[in-house]
Enzyme design. Structure first.
Site, PDB file in Angstrom:
ATOM      1  N   ASN A   1      29.378  28.446  49.835  1.00 21.08           N
ATOM      2  CA  ASN A   1      29.840  29.803  48.732  1.00 21.08           C
ATOM      3  C   ASN A   1      28.299  30.429  48.692  1.00 21.08           C
ATOM      4  O   ASN A   1      26.909  29.867  48.462  1.00 21.08           O
ATOM      5  CB  ASN A   1      29.606  27.629  47.970  1.00 21.08           C
ATOM      6  CG  ASN A   1      29.107  28.649  45.799  1.00 21.08           C
ATOM      7  OD1 ASN A   1      29.314  29.478  46.138  1.00 21.08           O
ATOM      8  ND2 ASN A   1      28.126  28.069  45.421  1.00 21.08           N
TER       9      ASN A   1
ATOM     10  N   GLY B   1      25.975  25.774  50.598  1.00 17.18           N
ATOM     11  CA  GLY B   1      25.255  26.702  49.456  1.00 17.18           C
ATOM     12  C   GLY B   1      24.516  27.750  50.594  1.00 17.18           C
ATOM     13  O   GLY B   1      24.715  28.198  51.467  1.00 17.18           O
ATOM     14  N   GLY B   2      22.696  27.210  50.119  1.00 16.03           N
ATOM     15  CA  GLY B   2      21.543  28.048  50.710  1.00 16.03           C
ATOM     16  C   GLY B   2      22.209  28.172  52.651  1.00 16.03           C
ATOM     17  O   GLY B   2      21.454  29.387  53.218  1.00 16.03           O
TER      18      GLY B   2
ATOM     19  N   GLU C   1      27.287  25.194  38.643  1.00 16.21           N
ATOM     20  CA  GLU C   1      26.453  26.351  37.635  1.00 16.21           C
ATOM     21  C   GLU C   1      27.167  26.749  36.885  1.00 16.21           C
ATOM     22  O   GLU C   1      27.129  27.971  35.514  1.00 16.21           O
ATOM     23  CB  GLU C   1      26.253  27.306  38.859  1.00 16.21           C
ATOM     24  CG  GLU C   1      24.827  26.608  39.511  1.00 16.21           C
ATOM     25  CD  GLU C   1      24.697  27.334  41.227  1.00 16.21           C
ATOM     26  OE1 GLU C   1      25.469  28.200  41.736  1.00 16.21           O
ATOM     27  OE2 GLU C   1      24.166  26.899  41.398  1.00 16.21           O
TER      28      GLU C   1
HETATM   29  C1  PEP Z   1      26.597  24.491  46.105  1.00 16.10           C
HETATM   30  O1  PEP Z   1      26.303  25.390  45.496  1.00 16.10           O
HETATM   31  O2  PEP Z   1      27.763  23.969  45.954  1.00 16.10           O
HETATM   32  C2  PEP Z   1      25.537  23.784  46.981  1.00 16.10           C
HETATM   33  C3  PEP Z   1      26.136  23.430  47.437  1.00 16.10           C
HETATM   34  O3  PEP Z   1      24.581  24.319  47.547  1.00 16.10           O
HETATM   35  P1  PEP Z   1      22.812  24.060  47.890  1.00 16.10           P
HETATM   36  O4  PEP Z   1      23.849  23.735  49.566  1.00 16.10           O
HETATM   37  O5  PEP Z   1      22.396  26.072  48.480  1.00 16.10           O
HETATM   38  O6  PEP Z   1      22.898  22.993  47.774  1.00 16.10           O
END
Ligand code: PEP
Length: 249
Positions: A9, A230-231, A96
Protein backbone atom coordinates in the site's frame (compact mmCIF):
# COMPACT_ATOMS: atom_id res chain seq x y z
CA UNK A 1 4.91 -24.15 0.65
CA UNK A 2 1.98 -21.93 1.58
CA UNK A 3 1.23 -19.30 -1.06
CA UNK A 4 1.35 -15.93 0.68
CA UNK A 5 -0.35 -12.74 -0.53
CA UNK A 6 2.05 -9.79 -0.19
CA UNK A 7 0.44 -6.54 -1.16
CA UNK A 8 1.98 -3.10 -0.93
CA UNK A 9 0.00 0.00 0.00
CA UNK A 10 1.98 2.98 -1.26
CA UNK A 11 -0.33 5.53 0.38
CA UNK A 12 0.47 9.11 -0.79
CA UNK A 13 4.09 8.35 -1.65
CA UNK A 14 6.32 7.84 -4.68
CA UNK A 15 6.85 9.95 -7.81
CA UNK A 16 6.70 9.21 -11.51
CA UNK A 17 10.48 8.94 -11.76
CA UNK A 18 10.69 6.59 -8.77
CA UNK A 19 7.89 4.38 -9.98
CA UNK A 20 9.29 3.57 -13.39
CA UNK A 21 12.27 1.53 -12.10
CA UNK A 22 10.11 0.22 -9.24
CA UNK A 23 7.54 -1.28 -11.61
CA UNK A 24 10.27 -2.62 -13.88
CA UNK A 25 11.93 -4.46 -11.00
CA UNK A 26 8.85 -5.73 -9.26
CA UNK A 27 7.79 -7.58 -12.41
CA UNK A 28 10.95 -9.70 -12.17
CA UNK A 29 10.60 -10.17 -8.43
CA UNK A 30 7.05 -11.48 -8.83
CA UNK A 31 8.07 -13.68 -11.74
CA UNK A 32 10.59 -15.47 -9.52
CA UNK A 33 8.30 -15.77 -6.51
CA UNK A 34 5.83 -18.47 -5.63
CA UNK A 35 3.91 -15.91 -3.56
CA UNK A 36 1.23 -13.57 -4.89
CA UNK A 37 2.58 -10.03 -5.24
CA UNK A 38 0.47 -6.88 -5.53
CA UNK A 39 0.74 -3.10 -5.26
CA UNK A 40 -1.93 -0.52 -4.59
CA UNK A 41 -0.85 2.86 -5.88
CA UNK A 42 -2.11 6.47 -5.85
CA UNK A 43 -4.81 7.04 -8.48
CA UNK A 44 -2.58 9.11 -10.76
CA UNK A 45 -0.16 6.21 -11.19
CA UNK A 46 -2.75 3.59 -12.10
CA UNK A 47 -2.41 4.33 -15.80
CA UNK A 48 1.32 3.71 -15.56
CA UNK A 49 0.70 0.50 -13.60
CA UNK A 50 -1.62 -0.66 -16.36
CA UNK A 51 1.04 -0.20 -19.02
CA UNK A 52 3.93 -1.56 -16.97
CA UNK A 53 2.28 -4.32 -14.93
CA UNK A 54 -0.62 -5.62 -17.02
CA UNK A 55 0.18 -9.10 -18.26
CA UNK A 56 2.82 -9.60 -15.52
CA UNK A 57 2.36 -11.59 -12.32
CA UNK A 58 2.02 -8.37 -10.28
CA UNK A 59 -1.53 -7.55 -9.25
CA UNK A 60 -2.23 -3.85 -9.01
CA UNK A 61 -4.95 -1.59 -7.83
CA UNK A 62 -6.11 1.50 -6.00
CA UNK A 63 -6.06 2.59 -2.39
CA UNK A 64 -9.69 3.70 -2.36
CA UNK A 65 -12.70 4.36 -4.61
CA UNK A 66 -16.19 5.83 -4.38
CA UNK A 67 -19.31 3.68 -4.43
CA UNK A 68 -21.42 5.62 -6.95
CA UNK A 69 -21.17 4.84 -10.67
CA UNK A 70 -20.89 8.45 -11.80
CA UNK A 71 -22.16 11.94 -11.09
CA UNK A 72 -21.43 15.11 -9.18
CA UNK A 73 -18.80 13.77 -6.79
CA UNK A 74 -15.89 16.12 -7.35
CA UNK A 75 -12.56 14.49 -6.69
CA UNK A 76 -13.85 10.94 -6.51
CA UNK A 77 -13.04 7.87 -8.64
CA UNK A 78 -15.52 5.10 -9.43
CA UNK A 79 -15.05 1.35 -9.54
CA UNK A 80 -15.80 1.43 -13.28
CA UNK A 81 -12.92 3.86 -13.81
CA UNK A 82 -10.59 1.52 -11.92
CA UNK A 83 -11.89 -1.36 -13.98
CA UNK A 84 -11.22 0.55 -17.21
CA UNK A 85 -7.56 0.62 -16.21
CA UNK A 86 -7.43 -3.06 -15.38
CA UNK A 87 -7.23 -2.77 -11.59
CA UNK A 88 -7.28 -6.14 -9.87
CA UNK A 89 -7.49 -4.79 -6.33
CA UNK A 90 -8.86 -1.94 -4.25
CA UNK A 91 -8.11 -1.28 -0.58
CA UNK A 92 -11.31 -0.43 1.30
CA UNK A 93 -11.88 0.59 4.90
CA UNK A 94 -8.25 1.42 5.58
CA UNK A 95 -7.94 3.02 9.01
CA UNK A 96 -6.57 6.21 7.47
CA UNK A 97 -9.79 6.47 5.44
CA UNK A 98 -11.89 5.72 8.51
CA UNK A 99 -10.07 8.01 10.94
CA UNK A 100 -8.70 10.90 8.84
CA UNK A 101 -11.46 11.09 6.23
CA UNK A 102 -14.39 9.97 8.36
CA UNK A 103 -15.50 6.95 6.36
CA UNK A 104 -18.25 5.05 8.12
CA UNK A 105 -19.08 1.35 8.23
CA UNK A 106 -22.00 2.12 5.87
CA UNK A 107 -19.70 3.84 3.34
CA UNK A 108 -17.39 0.85 3.41
CA UNK A 109 -20.24 -1.59 2.90
CA UNK A 110 -21.40 0.35 -0.20
CA UNK A 111 -17.86 0.39 -1.57
CA UNK A 112 -17.28 -3.34 -0.98
CA UNK A 113 -20.54 -4.14 -2.79
CA UNK A 114 -19.63 -1.91 -5.73
CA UNK A 115 -16.11 -3.31 -6.06
CA UNK A 116 -17.49 -6.87 -6.10
CA UNK A 117 -20.19 -5.94 -8.61
CA UNK A 118 -17.48 -4.46 -10.86
CA UNK A 119 -15.19 -7.48 -10.57
CA UNK A 120 -12.44 -5.81 -8.55
CA UNK A 121 -11.14 -7.67 -5.48
CA UNK A 122 -11.68 -5.59 -2.35
CA UNK A 123 -9.02 -5.75 0.35
CA UNK A 124 -11.24 -5.09 3.34
CA UNK A 125 -9.29 -3.59 6.26
CA UNK A 126 -10.43 -3.73 9.85
CA UNK A 127 -8.79 -3.21 13.21
CA UNK A 128 -9.00 -1.57 16.59
CA UNK A 129 -7.42 1.60 17.97
CA UNK A 130 -5.13 1.43 21.00
CA UNK A 131 -7.92 2.84 23.22
CA UNK A 132 -10.30 0.13 22.02
CA UNK A 133 -7.68 -2.55 22.68
CA UNK A 134 -6.98 -1.20 26.16
CA UNK A 135 -10.71 -1.14 26.88
CA UNK A 136 -10.92 -4.84 25.98
CA UNK A 137 -13.19 -4.24 22.98
CA UNK A 138 -10.98 -5.54 20.16
CA UNK A 139 -13.23 -8.53 19.38
CA UNK A 140 -16.37 -6.35 19.37
CA UNK A 141 -14.80 -3.77 17.07
CA UNK A 142 -13.49 -6.37 14.66
CA UNK A 143 -16.83 -8.17 14.60
CA UNK A 144 -18.73 -4.92 14.04
CA UNK A 145 -16.43 -3.73 11.26
CA UNK A 146 -16.53 -7.05 9.41
CA UNK A 147 -20.26 -7.65 9.87
CA UNK A 148 -21.26 -4.18 8.74
CA UNK A 149 -18.93 -4.25 5.73
CA UNK A 150 -20.49 -7.55 4.62
CA UNK A 151 -24.12 -6.57 5.07
CA UNK A 152 -26.38 -7.77 2.22
CA UNK A 153 -23.52 -9.43 0.36
CA UNK A 154 -24.07 -13.06 -0.55
CA UNK A 155 -21.75 -15.80 0.66
CA UNK A 156 -20.32 -16.52 -2.77
CA UNK A 157 -19.24 -12.92 -3.19
CA UNK A 158 -17.82 -12.78 0.34
CA UNK A 159 -15.46 -15.52 -0.81
CA UNK A 160 -13.94 -13.09 -3.33
CA UNK A 161 -12.83 -10.59 -0.67
CA UNK A 162 -9.33 -10.39 0.78
CA UNK A 163 -9.45 -9.46 4.47
CA UNK A 164 -6.74 -7.49 6.26
CA UNK A 165 -6.43 -7.20 10.02
CA UNK A 166 -4.68 -3.91 10.62
CA UNK A 167 -4.53 -2.80 14.25
CA UNK A 168 -4.54 1.00 14.04
CA UNK A 169 -1.83 1.28 16.70
CA UNK A 170 0.57 -0.73 14.55
CA UNK A 171 0.09 1.15 11.27
CA UNK A 172 3.01 3.35 10.38
CA UNK A 173 4.24 3.36 13.98
CA UNK A 174 7.11 0.90 13.63
CA UNK A 175 5.47 -1.12 16.42
CA UNK A 176 4.04 -4.25 14.91
CA UNK A 177 1.56 -6.50 16.70
CA UNK A 178 3.35 -9.54 18.08
CA UNK A 179 2.87 -12.64 16.00
CA UNK A 180 0.62 -14.03 18.76
CA UNK A 181 -1.54 -10.90 18.86
CA UNK A 182 -1.87 -10.96 15.06
CA UNK A 183 -2.68 -14.67 15.06
CA UNK A 184 -5.29 -14.28 17.79
CA UNK A 185 -7.32 -11.67 15.90
CA UNK A 186 -6.79 -13.17 12.42
CA UNK A 187 -7.94 -16.52 13.83
CA UNK A 188 -10.97 -14.86 15.43
CA UNK A 189 -11.87 -13.14 12.14
CA UNK A 190 -11.49 -16.39 10.20
CA UNK A 191 -13.76 -18.25 12.62
CA UNK A 192 -16.33 -15.45 12.39
CA UNK A 193 -16.31 -15.73 8.59
CA UNK A 194 -16.66 -19.47 8.75
CA UNK A 195 -19.39 -19.52 11.40
CA UNK A 196 -21.48 -16.61 10.08
CA UNK A 197 -20.88 -16.80 6.32
CA UNK A 198 -19.81 -20.43 5.74
CA UNK A 199 -16.51 -19.11 4.38
CA UNK A 200 -13.98 -21.87 5.01
CA UNK A 201 -10.87 -20.58 3.25
CA UNK A 202 -10.82 -16.84 3.73
CA UNK A 203 -7.66 -14.98 2.76
CA UNK A 204 -6.56 -13.10 5.86
CA UNK A 205 -3.68 -10.62 5.74
CA UNK A 206 -1.95 -8.91 8.62
CA UNK A 207 -0.89 -5.27 8.25
CA UNK A 208 0.90 -2.92 10.61
CA UNK A 209 4.66 -2.27 10.55
CA UNK A 210 5.37 -5.52 8.74
CA UNK A 211 9.03 -5.46 7.74
CA UNK A 212 11.74 -7.76 6.49
CA UNK A 213 12.87 -8.54 10.02
CA UNK A 214 9.46 -9.57 11.43
CA UNK A 215 7.83 -10.98 8.28
CA UNK A 216 8.95 -14.58 8.75
CA UNK A 217 7.64 -14.84 12.29
CA UNK A 218 4.30 -13.15 11.64
CA UNK A 219 3.62 -14.74 8.27
CA UNK A 220 4.36 -18.22 9.64
CA UNK A 221 1.26 -18.06 11.82
CA UNK A 222 -1.52 -20.43 10.88
CA UNK A 223 -4.34 -17.93 10.37
CA UNK A 224 -2.24 -15.40 8.45
CA UNK A 225 -2.14 -15.75 4.68
CA UNK A 226 -0.03 -12.75 3.86
CA UNK A 227 0.57 -9.10 4.55
CA UNK A 228 -0.59 -5.62 3.63
CA UNK A 229 2.59 -3.62 3.65
CA UNK A 230 2.78 0.17 3.89
CA UNK A 231 6.14 1.79 4.63
CA UNK A 232 8.20 -1.29 3.82
CA UNK A 233 6.82 -1.57 0.28
CA UNK A 234 8.33 1.77 -0.68
CA UNK A 235 11.86 0.41 -0.71
CA UNK A 236 12.00 -2.42 -3.18
CA UNK A 237 14.90 -4.24 -1.50
CA UNK A 238 12.96 -4.35 1.78
CA UNK A 239 9.72 -5.36 0.01
CA UNK A 240 11.61 -8.05 -1.90
CA UNK A 241 12.83 -9.60 1.37
CA UNK A 242 9.21 -9.80 2.55
CA UNK A 243 8.12 -11.23 -0.80
CA UNK A 244 10.87 -13.87 -0.48
CA UNK A 245 9.34 -15.19 2.77
CA UNK A 246 8.71 -18.92 2.62
CA UNK A 247 6.27 -20.62 4.95
CA UNK A 248 5.60 -24.35 5.25
CA UNK A 249 1.95 -25.36 4.79
C1 PEP B 1 -0.94 0.10 5.87
O1 PEP B 1 -1.02 1.31 5.69
O2 PEP B 1 -1.78 -0.65 5.39
C2 PEP B 1 0.20 -0.40 6.64
C3 PEP B 1 0.17 -1.63 7.04
O3 PEP B 1 1.22 0.50 6.88
P1 PEP B 1 2.64 0.18 7.58
O4 PEP B 1 3.14 -1.11 7.02
O5 PEP B 1 3.49 1.35 7.22
O6 PEP B 1 2.38 0.08 9.05
Amino acid sequence: MKKLYLIGNMKMNMSLSELEPYFEHIVGIAENSSNVVGVCVPYVYINMAKYMLDGSKVLFGAENMYHADKGAFTGEISAHMLNDFGCDLVILGHSERRHIFGETDEDINLKVKKALETGITPILCFGETIEERKAGSTYNIVERQITSALQDIDEEDIGRIIFAYEPVWAIGTGISATSDQAEEICGFAKRLLEDNYCLKNSIMLYGGSLKADNAQEILSKESIDGGLIGGACLKLDEFQKIIDTKVEK
